[in-house]
Design a protein around this motif. Structure first.
Motif, PDB file in Angstrom:
ATOM      1  N   ASP A   1       0.863  -1.149  -0.115  1.00 18.47           N
ATOM      2  CA  ASP A   1       0.290  -0.304   0.331  1.00 18.47           C
ATOM      3  C   ASP A   1       0.593   1.053   0.262  1.00 18.47           C
ATOM      4  N   THR A   2       1.082   1.761  -0.913  1.00 20.12           N
ATOM      5  CA  THR A   2       1.833   2.959  -1.661  1.00 20.12           C
ATOM      6  C   THR A   2       1.179   4.468  -0.810  1.00 20.12           C
ATOM      7  N   GLY A   3       0.535   4.455   0.316  1.00 20.78           N
ATOM      8  CA  GLY A   3       0.147   4.689   0.939  1.00 20.78           C
ATOM      9  C   GLY A   3      -0.653   5.905  -0.220  1.00 20.78           C
ATOM     10  N   SER A   4      -1.607   5.477  -0.823  1.00 18.80           N
ATOM     11  CA  SER A   4      -2.523   6.763  -1.443  1.00 18.80           C
ATOM     12  C   SER A   4      -4.072   7.112  -1.648  1.00 18.80           C
ATOM     13  N   SER A   5      -4.481   6.874  -0.495  1.00 16.68           N
ATOM     14  CA  SER A   5      -6.023   6.877  -0.361  1.00 16.68           C
ATOM     15  C   SER A   5      -6.157   8.200   0.475  1.00 16.68           C
ATOM     16  N   HIS A   6      -5.350   8.783   0.837  1.00 19.40           N
ATOM     17  CA  HIS A   6      -5.116  10.601   1.116  1.00 19.40           C
ATOM     18  C   HIS A   6      -5.614  11.283   0.168  1.00 19.40           C
ATOM     19  N   ASN A   7      -6.548  11.575  -0.095  1.00 23.48           N
ATOM     20  CA  ASN A   7      -7.215  11.985  -1.861  1.00 23.48           C
ATOM     21  C   ASN A   7      -7.634  14.277  -1.018  1.00 23.48           C
ATOM     22  N   ASP A   8      -7.250  15.193  -1.825  1.00 24.00           N
ATOM     23  CA  ASP A   8      -6.858  16.039  -0.994  1.00 24.00           C
ATOM     24  C   ASP A   8      -7.075  17.112  -2.522  1.00 24.00           C
ATOM     25  N   ALA A   9      -6.801  16.369  -3.665  1.00 25.88           N
ATOM     26  CA  ALA A   9      -7.111  17.433  -4.718  1.00 25.88           C
ATOM     27  C   ALA A   9      -7.767  18.287  -5.516  1.00 25.88           C
TER      28      ALA A   9
ATOM     29  N   ASP B   1      -9.040  20.224  -2.747  1.00 19.23           N
ATOM     30  CA  ASP B   1      -8.616  21.456  -1.783  1.00 19.23           C
ATOM     31  C   ASP B   1      -7.834  22.518  -2.475  1.00 19.23           C
ATOM     32  N   LEU B   2      -8.464  22.457  -3.423  1.00 15.36           N
ATOM     33  CA  LEU B   2      -6.887  23.917  -4.190  1.00 15.36           C
ATOM     34  C   LEU B   2      -7.035  25.498  -4.236  1.00 15.36           C
ATOM     35  N   PRO B   3      -6.321  25.320  -3.750  1.00 10.48           N
ATOM     36  CA  PRO B   3      -6.215  27.797  -3.023  1.00 10.48           C
ATOM     37  C   PRO B   3      -7.077  27.902  -4.029  1.00 10.48           C
ATOM     38  N   ASP B   4      -8.198  29.318  -3.987  1.00 11.26           N
ATOM     39  CA  ASP B   4      -8.767  30.001  -4.610  1.00 11.26           C
ATOM     40  C   ASP B   4      -7.799  30.915  -5.705  1.00 11.26           C
ATOM     41  N   THR B   5      -6.926  30.622  -6.887  1.00 12.84           N
ATOM     42  CA  THR B   5      -6.642  31.467  -7.876  1.00 12.84           C
ATOM     43  C   THR B   5      -6.962  32.336  -8.345  1.00 12.84           C
TER      44      THR B   5
ATOM     45  N   PRO C   1       0.969  35.007  -8.642  1.00 11.09           N
ATOM     46  CA  PRO C   1       1.095  34.848  -6.471  1.00 11.09           C
ATOM     47  C   PRO C   1       1.222  36.202  -6.378  1.00 11.09           C
TER      48      PRO C   1
END
Lengths: 476, 470
Positions: free
Chosen positions: B304-312, B314-318, B437
């Motif tokens: 398991d390569t620890g890929s369960s986390h998903n925050d794709a 959750d990007l900042p307001d650009t 930025p």
């Protein structure tokens, strides 16, 4: 039992820390943007084998106020021996302090025992501004490695290398978006070299990752084999009552069935694509599916696609020779060998001639309306009678597999599949050519493949993948 | 879980078919977990344990396995063959023994029929071994023809077993009918053939056929006299001078002939087909591609390569509302964190330009000093303005934010700051994605206090003009 090493990926904002973590943890769902502060809190990415952690990568936010932190540290330290303690005290005292949220998040895993992976962007000039950060990291006294990750086109890695060499034990170049898989493994081994205790788990991790990659290749070949079998033998059927037969003309019936057949084939190809992407833990490419187009909108059935992926007449003739010879060999067996192999030769020649003369014609399936039975008629379309169709599907599938297997999880750009010319298959060995052609012939006749034949086809496709890999390598 | 290899294979095959659509990562985790549990309990994991484990986990209610269902069907098929065999056996024997009192029952016909039965039994076995399925139409009727490749390979043997079971029933029913007929009727056997055969030749034939039981029941081996005495010819309605009881002396031979050459071969072939079935089931199970995959999954560690986390998402307001401003005409310039080193481009400097350096290598005390000096310079000016030169590729950090916040407090009110991000080649405009930025950074500062300007190049930057989003 020793605890699994932890590596905190730290650095200046916007230098590709998350990209490095995404690639090494094979996670394409980590937020990556060209915006400082995209990573707001530390996030652990453990690599586990049978539930046992081998190492953990920690993604952290970038330094925001390193000079202020350094000033605090210097003001609270007497000698070099108390540096690590002072950093720990800083983290303890500033937890919850809004000004140092980022610093606390990134320093916390380090003071808890993590190794340091400091990431810089090698495509921009070296900046002394980073020195405060690097000094803080040195104060922690933890084993450290610096990574030069190039985000842009320019290359200033030499100046970075000499500067980083003064602060870190090991300095390595690593392009998170483009680095080949072998470099991931070599980087992991480099992590293991930071401390003797870490070498064994990292060695194991690289071994397991290597095996996993090998297995994925085999599984991909298996998926392609099943898809080829499905696509080559698929038949669209429709049962009609007598009234319907009277109302529908053959032309419109053929058109409807053809459209449905085309749609099914395209959908099946898409499913194969998604299956392979998921196998390589690329979950998000699917979201870009609407934008995912074969270069210049090459459809599965376009003449252009056929031109790019179909094999030459000569190739077909040699593959056909092998496949035909097998049928002919039956004659030899029946005559207990007294035909001295003439059967194989004749069978081979027939196969080769058939492939040569009919190989470049687009023989799509024709409409077939069956006899009346119980007041119903069955109309069918397919399976495809053209083995070139199989080579088109195979070519596109192997090409897609290659792009996916070489795509790093930090890549966020669209998957663009430019067509290749067909010469890559010319490097395929004779046995594999024969196996593929034989499987196509069976599917065309809607004869299911046995386990052994499917296994042989999978092996042949794996060989085709290797041939494609070589061809790409030499082309580059 | 039954150890019957056939049921095991059918259950296994069904389970593998059901697993087809599962993601391989899930299957690997599941089976590896099972193998690890087995290891802990000291059990060697195999197919039967694995299936039992799967069934146990799915809970009660799933007792009717695919194997049981399939076997039940085959029990029905076997039952049908046995019933048909019994019926046909009785009818056949009645036909063979049909005797109206005037004619003899021809032993030659019975011999030919037994030979035919033997050939039929052998043909059934051979077709099963070769894989030919003359019974496929029957399976189609039963809607079982869409079997998996594994089941398809078992079907010839299963059909052969059913045929042999029917054959055994046929033989036994025939035998029973024969015995009943012997008891209830006075049967007259004889032998007859159009061929010019001597009685001695016929005797040696029946003697050879009777070899297997000659030691067991000598009375069931016809003597030469009996053979000579019981020959009859088509035209003769009876043979005078023969004891009528002799016609019946053939029956022990007929019983033993039927038992030895019809019933026993069928029983042996039934046992053989059952053995073959078990052997082939065991072999198919061992070579099942699903088994190879299962063994691989059980033997190989899951990664398991620890890929369960998903925050794709959750990007900042650009989104950027600000636009680049014009460069103010001011002689005060602060180079932040090494920007403009080693030297600022000439076109940015006027003769009276005063350059201060802060951030980067400078200490915080030096920053404070710069703030104070610039504050002094700005004091009394009508439109106090400062240019802060930055490196466009180093994004704005908290330190610059702190510096400008302090400036806002300490500099005269109305003072304005213009950030000037430089590209690594200061004579070229910075890249658009690097300027964005900085624009967003100024949005986060006090309104009207700070803005971003681009270095003068003589031409407007086409990218920036188009990139500013509403």
């Amino acid at each position: 039992m020793t605890t699994a090493p932890v590596f905190a990926v730290v650095g200046h904002p916007n230098k590709g820390k998350s990209s490095v973590v995404a690639t090494l943890s094979q996670n394409d769902a980590i937020a990556i943007a060209l915006e400082p502060g995209t990573t707001r809190a530390r996030q652990d990415y453990p690599l586990t084998v049978d539930g046992q952690k081998l190492y953990t990568l920690v993604d952290t936010p970038g330094f925001q106020r390193p000079r202020r932190v350094l000033q605090w540290l210097e003001a609270h330290s007497i000698s070099a021996s108390d540096h690590p303690e002072t950093v720990r005290a800083f983290v303890l005292q500033h937890r919850g302090d809004e000004r140092f949220v980022d610093e606390c998040e990134l320093l916390a895993p380090i003071v808890e025992g993590a190794g340091i992976i400091y990431v810089v962007d090698g495509s921009v000039p070296y900046s002394a501004e980073h020195e405060a950060e690097m000094t803080i990291l040195r104060w922690t006294g933890r084993p450290s490695l610096a990574l030069i990750n190039s985000i842009g086109e320019d290359d200033y890695s030499d100046t970075w290398q000499s500067a980083l060499g003064q602060f870190f034990q090991v300095v390595r170049k690593f392009d998170a978006v483009r680095a080949p898989f072998e470099q991931h493994l070599s980087l992991l081994r480099a992590f293991g070299q930071l401390e003797p205790d870490w070498e064994e788990p990292l060695e194991r991790a690289t071994r397991f990752l290597s095996e996993q990659r090998h297995q994925r290749r085999h599984q991909s070949a298996g998926l392609i084999a099943i898809a080829l079998e499905d696509l080559m033998s698929y038949q669209e059927k429709r049962t009609l009552t007598l009234n319907q037969v009277a109302e529908t003309s053959d032309t419109s019936l053929a058109e409807t069935l053809r459209d449905r057949w085309y749609r099914h084939q395209r959908k099946r190809e898409q499913t194969l694509r998604i299956d392979i992407e998921h196998l390589y833990q690329h979950q998000r490419i699917r979201r870009q599916e609407a934008e995912l187009q074969w270069h210049s909108q090459h459809d599965l059935f376009s003449e252009d696609t056929r031109k790019h992926w179909a094999v030459s007449k000569r190739y077909l003739a040699t593959a056909g020779f092998g496949a035909g010879a097998v049928g002919g060999a039956g004659i030899d067996a029946m005559t207990l060998g007294s035909s001295l192999g003439t059967g194989a030769l004749v069978g081979g020649l027939i196969g080769a001639a058939g492939s040569y003369f009919y190989g470049d014609r687009l023989l799509l399936p024709a409409l077939n309306i069956g006899p009346l039975k119980d007041g119903l008629k069955t109309a069918s379309f397919g399976p495809v009678q053209d083995s070139q169709f199989g080579y088109v599907v195979l070519g596109r599938a192997v090409d897609h597999w290659w792009h996916i297997s070489h795509r790093n999880h930090a890549g966020r750009d669209l998957l663009e599949l430019e067509p290749a010319d067909h010469h890559w298959l010319e490097q395929l060995d004779k046995t594999s050519r024969r196996e593929i052609q034989r499987a196509f012939d069976r599917c065309r006749k809607q004869r299911p493949l046995t386990h052994q034949q499917r296994e042989n086809l999978t092996t042949a496709i794996e060989q085709a993948m290797s041939a494609y890999d070589d061809w790409r390598l030499n082309r580059a | 879980m039954s150890q019957n290899p056939l049921r095991l294979l059918l259950d296994f095959d069904d389970r593998i078919q059901r697993d087809r659509d599962q993601p391989s990562a899930f299957l690997h985790r599941r089976d590896r977990r099972f193998a690890l549990d087995c290891e802990q309990q000291g059990i060697t994991p195999d197919a039967s344990h694995w299936l039992a484990h799967m069934d146990r986990l799915s809970g009660p209610g799933g007792t009717v396995t695919a194997g049981s269902r399939e076997l039940r069907l085959w029990y029905r098929v076997n039952g049908g063959f046995v019933a048909a065999g019994c019926l046909i056996g009785i009818l056949t024997m009645l036909g063979l023994l049909f005797y109206d009192g005037g004619q003899r029952i021809n032993i030659t016909v019975i011999l030919a029929f037994v030979l035919f039965q033997l050939l039929l039994a052998l043909a059934t076995t051979v077709q099963a071994l070769v894989g030919w399925q003359p019974w496929r139409w029957l399976l189609k009727r039963l809607h079982r023809d869409h079997a998996s490749p594994t089941r398809a390979r078992l079907q010839p043997l299963l059909m052969a077993r059913a045929a042999h079971a029917g054959g055994v029933a046929f033989g036994l029913a025939g035998l029973a009918t024969l015995l009943v007929m012997v008891v209830v009727q006075d049967l007259a056997f004889g032998w007859s053939t159009t061929l010019d055969t001597a009685a001695s030749g016929y005797h040696s034939l029946v003697n050879t056929l009777a070899t297997p039981w000659s030691w067991l029941w000598p009375a069931a081996v016809p003597s030469l006299e009996l053979v000579e005495a019981t020959r009859f010819f088509r035209a003769a309605s009876g043979t005078p001078g023969i004891d009528p009881s002799r016609w019946g002396q053939w029956w022990p031979f007929v019983v033993m002939l039927w038992l030895t050459w019809t019933v026993i071969p069928r029983v042996l072939l039934l046992i053989l087909s059952q053995g073959l079935l078990r052997h082939r089931a065991a072999r198919l199970l061992a070579r099942h591609p699903g088994m190879q995959a299962l063994l691989y999954r059980m033997e190989t560690a899951t990664l398991d390569t620890g890929s369960s986390h998903n925050d794709a998402a959750d990007l900042p307001d650009t989104r950027t509302r600000s636009r680049p401003d014009l460069l103010p005409d001011t002689p005060i310039m602060i180079c932040w964190a090494g920007a403009g080193e080693p030297e600022l481009p000439q076109r940015l400097q006027a003769p009276d330009t005063r350059i201060f350096r802060a951030g980067g290598r400078a200490t915080l005390a030096q920053d404070d000093e710069v703030l104070a000096q610039v504050g002094d310079q700005l004091a009394g000016q009508k439109a106090p303005a400062v240019i802060v030169v930055t490196r466009s590729w180093e994004p704005p950090t908290g330190e610059l934010h702190d510096f400008l916040e302090a400036a806002l407090e300490r500099w005269p009110s109305g003072a304005r700051v213009t950030l000037l991000p430089l590209a690594s080649d200061p004579n070229r405009p910075p890249e658009t994605h690097l300027v964005q930025p900085w624009l967003r950074f100024t949005e986060r500062l006090a309104p009207g206090f700070a803005s971003v300007a681009l270095p003068p190049t003589g031409e407007p930057d086409p990218y920036l003009a188009g990139s500013v989003q509403p």
